[in-house]
Design an enzyme around this catalytic site. Structure first.
Site, PDB file in Angstrom:
ATOM      1  N   ASP A 132       0.806  -1.214   0.000  1.00 43.37           N
ATOM      2  CA  ASP A 132       0.000   0.000   0.000  1.00 43.37           C
ATOM      3  C   ASP A 132       0.844   1.270   0.000  1.00 43.37           C
ATOM      4  OD1 ASP A 132      -2.572   1.275   0.072  1.00 43.37           O
ATOM      5  OD2 ASP A 132      -2.223   1.744   2.188  1.00 43.37           O
ATOM      6  N   HIS A 159       5.331   4.396  -2.867  1.00 44.16           N
ATOM      7  CA  HIS A 159       5.600   5.777  -2.484  1.00 44.16           C
ATOM      8  C   HIS A 159       6.960   5.947  -1.799  1.00 44.16           C
ATOM      9  CE1 HIS A 159       1.568   6.724  -3.663  1.00 44.16           C
ATOM     10  NE2 HIS A 159       1.042   5.921  -2.757  1.00 44.16           N
ATOM     11  N   LYS A 185      -0.323   2.143  10.244  1.00 40.43           N
ATOM     12  CA  LYS A 185      -1.624   2.733  10.528  1.00 40.43           C
ATOM     13  C   LYS A 185      -1.909   2.671  12.028  1.00 40.43           C
ATOM     14  CE  LYS A 185      -3.994   1.924   6.130  1.00 40.43           C
ATOM     15  NZ  LYS A 185      -4.374   3.340   5.975  1.00 40.43           N
ATOM     16  N   ARG A 242      10.951  17.003   6.715  1.00 38.61           N
ATOM     17  CA  ARG A 242       9.583  16.643   7.098  1.00 38.61           C
ATOM     18  C   ARG A 242       8.619  17.058   5.994  1.00 38.61           C
ATOM     19  NH1 ARG A 242       6.983  17.049  13.033  1.00 38.61           N
ATOM     20  NH2 ARG A 242       4.800  16.611  12.528  1.00 38.61           N
ATOM     21  N   GLN A 277       5.143  16.150   6.072  1.00 44.45           N
ATOM     22  CA  GLN A 277       3.871  16.485   6.687  1.00 44.45           C
ATOM     23  C   GLN A 277       3.892  16.019   8.137  1.00 44.45           C
ATOM     24  OE1 GLN A 277       1.108  14.210   4.222  1.00 44.45           O
ATOM     25  NE2 GLN A 277       1.258  12.436   5.568  1.00 44.45           N
ATOM     26  N   LYS A 290      20.221  19.111  12.875  1.00 44.66           N
ATOM     27  CA  LYS A 290      20.555  19.092  14.299  1.00 44.66           C
ATOM     28  C   LYS A 290      22.074  19.087  14.432  1.00 44.66           C
ATOM     29  CE  LYS A 290      18.312  16.027  16.692  1.00 44.66           C
ATOM     30  NZ  LYS A 290      17.616  14.764  17.062  1.00 44.66           N
ATOM     31  N   TRP A 298      14.083  21.210  22.084  1.00 40.65           N
ATOM     32  CA  TRP A 298      13.597  22.265  21.196  1.00 40.65           C
ATOM     33  C   TRP A 298      13.043  23.408  22.037  1.00 40.65           C
ATOM     34  CZ3 TRP A 298      13.694  24.774  16.947  1.00 40.65           C
ATOM     35  CH2 TRP A 298      12.657  25.625  16.586  1.00 40.65           C
TER      36      TRP A 298
END
Length: 400
Positions: A117, A122, A214, A248, A250, A258, A363
């Site tokens: 999937d 991807h 998931k 990143r 999303q 870093k 952070w």
């Protein structure tokens, strides 16, 4: 008409109406479609803008702005491109996390699982862009030629190089087998971590871990490139403060590095900080197109750069087909993990074996009071199964 139901029309010169159709295909049809489909009843021709003799297939993640940025980062910036090799990079993690389960789509998902999937199509495209050599030009065929070359250097994934999982009910959320569309007793994985090795001079010996799942603890798509520690460091062991380049996709597009810096003050103390490019902050008010929007525009323009060529597709399937056959035969253990967690507990040692070292990183949230802390002693650290650094709390957009 089917076109009126599914497409959008644009009236051009002379009143002529043009149509663009999107027809998603399930994975089982990819290798068995020798030519683009037709609409026999209306004689509508499709994919005529693609001149390649090898049929193209769309992949929306490779058309994301930061996936496109991989070419810029590597081949337009020597400051980054110079260390993209086995001499400096310890390991790479490519992570895709969804905070929801199948939600009624289990009947479809159960036929394929998380590897087919997401990973085989991807995420393997992201890997190819990360590891390929510089193309001759930005022409789509030149880019895809290099992607095929590097994919052919990847040995098929072995059973010892993966951890598979399936989410179970927790905190009021249903498990995968609770989906009424899922067959009882299904062993289809909803989580997978697969370790791959690129057998060429540039990348030999660098583990690349692709993780997707998931019903995890957050929505995230990101690449983490962790560098080796300096040899014979004059500052002592910096194993817990490795440099990292994080991209990143999303949510909250961002690129940041870093690095170790000196703490303010009179003493020679150091800590980890970052060089940060968060797109929502740097480009305020700028609309960043969705990946599918770019794919449709590429289709209209006839640009095949973000479409997968048939030989590229075959090379990607060759990497995962032996593993998929073993999974389908029930030869691979499926680890249960709670809905909303970071994934199976078995992933943490798997990631450590792949060379990943958790880092001490804080952070500093400007204009707020609570800092976001990430350290080795935090049992909720998200750098393991989930792949994103953190203390279980959602970091600011773009911060991992």
């Amino acid at each position: 008409r089917e076109g009126e139901r599914r497409g959008e029309k644009k009236r051009g010169k002379g009143g002529k109406v043009s149509w663009v159709f999107s027809y998603p295909l399930i994975p089982s049809l990819y290798l068995f479609s020798p030519r683009p489909p037709r609409f026999p009843s209306q004689g509508v021709r499709t994919a005529t803008i693609f001149t390649s003799p090898l049929a193209p297939f769309p992949a929306h993640i490779p058309s994301h702005i930061h996936t496109q940025n991989l070419l810029m980062l590597r081949f337009a910036n020597p400051i980054f491109g110079a260390f993209f090799n086995r001499h400096y990079i310890s390991n790479i993690q490519i992570t895709f996390k969804e905070p929801f389960g199948t939600e009624g789509r289990g009947g479809y998902f159960d036929q394929y699982g998380i590897i087919r999937d997401v990973i085989q199509n991807h995420l393997i495209q992201v890997l190819a862009l990360l590891t390929m050599e510089a193309p001759v030009s930005l022409h789509p065929d030149d880019i895809r030629d290099e992607k095929v070359k590097v994919l052919r250097c990847i040995a098929p994934a072995e059973l010892a190089d993966c951890v598979l999982g399936q989410y179970v009910a927790d905190k009021g959320q249903p498990g995968y087998l609770d989906d009424p569309t899922v067959p009882p007793g299904s062993r289809t994985p909803t989580f997978a971590a697969v370790r791959l090795l690129v057998r060429n001079e540039r990348w030999d010996g660098v583990p690349i871990v692709i993780k997707a799942g998931k019903a995890l603890n957050e929505r995230l798509a990101a690449v983490r490139i962790q560098l080796r520690t300096p040899a014979a460091s004059i500052f002592g062991s910096l194993e817990h403060m490795r440099n990292e380049l994080v991209i990143r996709f999303q949510p909250g597009e961002a690129i940041y590095a870093k690095m170790v810096v000196k703490k303010p003050g009179l003493e020679m103390n150091y800590e980890m900080s970052e060089l940060d490019l968060s797109y929502p902050e740097r480009y305020k008010g700028v609309v960043i197109p969705d990946a599918y929007e770019r794919l449709i525009l590429d289709c209209i323009r006839g640009d095949q750069q973000h479409f997968v060529r048939r030989d590229e597709l075959r090379a990607a399937w060759a990497i995962f087909t032996p593993l998929l056959h073993a999974v389908d035969a029930g030869a691979v253990q499926i680890h249960p993990y709670p809905y909303g967690s970071r994934g199976p507990a078995a992933v943490d040692p798997f990631i450590t074996e792949s060379g990943y070292a958790r880092t001490e990183y804080t952070w500093q949230q400007h204009h707020t009071t609570a800092p976001h802390t990430n350290n080795n002693n935090n049992s909720n650290n998200c750098q393991g199964a989930g792949g994103a650094a953190g203390n279980g709390k959602q970091p600011p957009a773009g911060k991992l």
